[in-house]
Design an enzyme around this catalytic site. Structure first.
Site, PDB file in Angstrom:
ATOM      1  N   THR A  43     -10.631   3.803   1.547  1.00  0.00           N
ATOM      2  CA  THR A  43      -9.725   4.662   2.308  1.00  0.00           C
ATOM      3  C   THR A  43     -10.488   5.846   2.902  1.00  0.00           C
ATOM      4  O   THR A  43     -11.608   6.166   2.473  1.00  0.00           O
ATOM      5  CB  THR A  43      -8.595   5.213   1.416  1.00  0.00           C
ATOM      6  OG1 THR A  43      -9.148   6.176   0.515  1.00  0.00           O
ATOM      7  CG2 THR A  43      -7.873   4.111   0.653  1.00  0.00           C
ATOM      8  N   ASP A  58       0.870  -1.175   0.000  1.00  0.00           N
ATOM      9  CA  ASP A  58       0.000   0.000   0.000  1.00  0.00           C
ATOM     10  C   ASP A  58       0.905   1.222   0.000  1.00  0.00           C
ATOM     11  O   ASP A  58       1.495   1.575   1.022  1.00  0.00           O
ATOM     12  CB  ASP A  58      -0.911  -0.028   1.230  1.00  0.00           C
ATOM     13  CG  ASP A  58      -1.962   1.070   1.221  1.00  0.00           C
ATOM     14  OD1 ASP A  58      -2.008   1.866   0.264  1.00  0.00           O
ATOM     15  OD2 ASP A  58      -2.739   1.131   2.198  1.00  0.00           O
ATOM     16  N   ASP A 103      -9.548  10.834  -6.990  1.00  0.00           N
ATOM     17  CA  ASP A 103     -10.706  11.692  -7.231  1.00  0.00           C
ATOM     18  C   ASP A 103     -10.367  12.765  -8.265  1.00  0.00           C
ATOM     19  O   ASP A 103     -11.232  13.517  -8.681  1.00  0.00           O
ATOM     20  CB  ASP A 103     -11.139  12.370  -5.937  1.00  0.00           C
ATOM     21  CG  ASP A 103     -10.081  13.320  -5.429  1.00  0.00           C
ATOM     22  OD1 ASP A 103      -8.933  12.874  -5.247  1.00  0.00           O
ATOM     23  OD2 ASP A 103     -10.382  14.513  -5.223  1.00  0.00           O
ATOM     24  N   ASP A 148      -1.013  12.285  -4.332  1.00  0.00           N
ATOM     25  CA  ASP A 148      -1.113  13.744  -4.398  1.00  0.00           C
ATOM     26  C   ASP A 148      -1.128  14.169  -5.864  1.00  0.00           C
ATOM     27  O   ASP A 148      -0.201  13.874  -6.605  1.00  0.00           O
ATOM     28  CB  ASP A 148       0.064  14.381  -3.675  1.00  0.00           C
ATOM     29  CG  ASP A 148      -0.124  15.866  -3.422  1.00  0.00           C
ATOM     30  OD1 ASP A 148      -0.812  16.518  -4.236  1.00  0.00           O
ATOM     31  OD2 ASP A 148       0.415  16.363  -2.430  1.00  0.00           O
ATOM     32  N   PHE A 157      -9.708   8.927   2.475  1.00  0.00           N
ATOM     33  CA  PHE A 157      -9.853   9.887   1.383  1.00  0.00           C
ATOM     34  C   PHE A 157     -11.077   9.536   0.537  1.00  0.00           C
ATOM     35  O   PHE A 157     -11.873  10.398   0.180  1.00  0.00           O
ATOM     36  CB  PHE A 157      -8.618   9.914   0.490  1.00  0.00           C
ATOM     37  CG  PHE A 157      -7.506  10.774   0.995  1.00  0.00           C
ATOM     38  CD1 PHE A 157      -7.685  12.128   1.233  1.00  0.00           C
ATOM     39  CD2 PHE A 157      -6.257  10.231   1.219  1.00  0.00           C
ATOM     40  CE1 PHE A 157      -6.651  12.924   1.685  1.00  0.00           C
ATOM     41  CE2 PHE A 157      -5.209  11.016   1.684  1.00  0.00           C
ATOM     42  CZ  PHE A 157      -5.406  12.367   1.911  1.00  0.00           C
ATOM     43  N   LYS A 168      -1.288  22.223  -9.576  1.00  0.00           N
ATOM     44  CA  LYS A 168      -0.711  23.363 -10.294  1.00  0.00           C
ATOM     45  C   LYS A 168       0.313  22.860 -11.311  1.00  0.00           C
ATOM     46  O   LYS A 168       1.149  22.027 -11.001  1.00  0.00           O
ATOM     47  CB  LYS A 168      -0.038  24.325  -9.318  1.00  0.00           C
ATOM     48  CG  LYS A 168      -1.018  24.998  -8.378  1.00  0.00           C
ATOM     49  CD  LYS A 168      -0.301  25.934  -7.441  1.00  0.00           C
ATOM     50  CE  LYS A 168      -1.302  26.571  -6.491  1.00  0.00           C
ATOM     51  NZ  LYS A 168      -0.643  27.409  -5.485  1.00  0.00           N
TER      52      LYS A 168
END
Length: 187
Positions: free
Chosen positions: A163, A20, A131, A95, A165, A99
């Protein structure tokens, strides 16, 4: 520790290994380990406080098939894991560095794919969820263009394996993009 082998890391070293990458608070990792006692699980995260909490939960649950590593994700996959040792990499909600000037910091790159290929057993899988649709599109394009991988039906976690998240994003109605890819025996 000798990273050419993980034999000393788990009580049952010959079991399949699932990793993981960026295990966060460990909800997925611990649920998956509980449901699959004949598989070893390695959680990787760069935040020590998170890992300490996950470790405490694993100990309380008597999950002897869970180990944790405090390393940055790309470095762990590139340098820590022995070649041909991983049956599945789970990479959920990396992550997105949204930008444009930060895109070079994103986890998925040709070099990271090389590290995944090196770590995977033949037929091993990479499961991805995010997402952030644009980032998923880039990840999927990168993997689809690499002849060492073939796309397979996307891994669907059980309700207990979602998760933190994912639960947060689902709570606000955000779409979750998923993909799974298998290492080809011969590219």
């Amino acid at each position: 520790m000798d990273t050419s082998s993980l034999d000393g890391l788990f009580p049952a070293p010959r079991q399949p290994l699932e990793v993981d990458v960026g295990c966060g608070k460990g909800r997925f990792l611990l649920a998956r380990a509980h449901a699959n006692p004949s598989t070893n699980f390695l959680g990787i995260d760069r935040l020590l406080k998170r890992l300490n909490k996950v470790d405490a939960k694993a100990v309380r649950s008597n999950l002897t098939n869970v180990r944790l590593v405090h390393l940055e994700a790309a470095h762990a996959v590139e340098c820590f894991l022995p070649a041909g040792s991983v049956s599945v990499f789970h990479i959920f909600f990396p992550d997105p560095w949204p930008k444009r000037r930060h895109h070079r910091r994103r986890l998925f790159s040709p070099a990271f794919l090389d590290a995944l290929i090196r770590g995977l057993i033949p037929g091993g899988h990479v499961n991805i969820a995010t997402d952030y649709t644009d980032y998923f599109t880039e990840i999927a394009k990168l993997l689809r263009r690499d002849p060492r991988f073939e796309e397979v039906p996307a891994f669907q976690p059980s309700e207990a394996e979602r998760t933190n998240f994912e639960l947060t994003f689902m709570g606000v109605g955000a779409p979750i993009s998923r993909g799974s890819f298998r290492k080809r025996a011969q590219p």
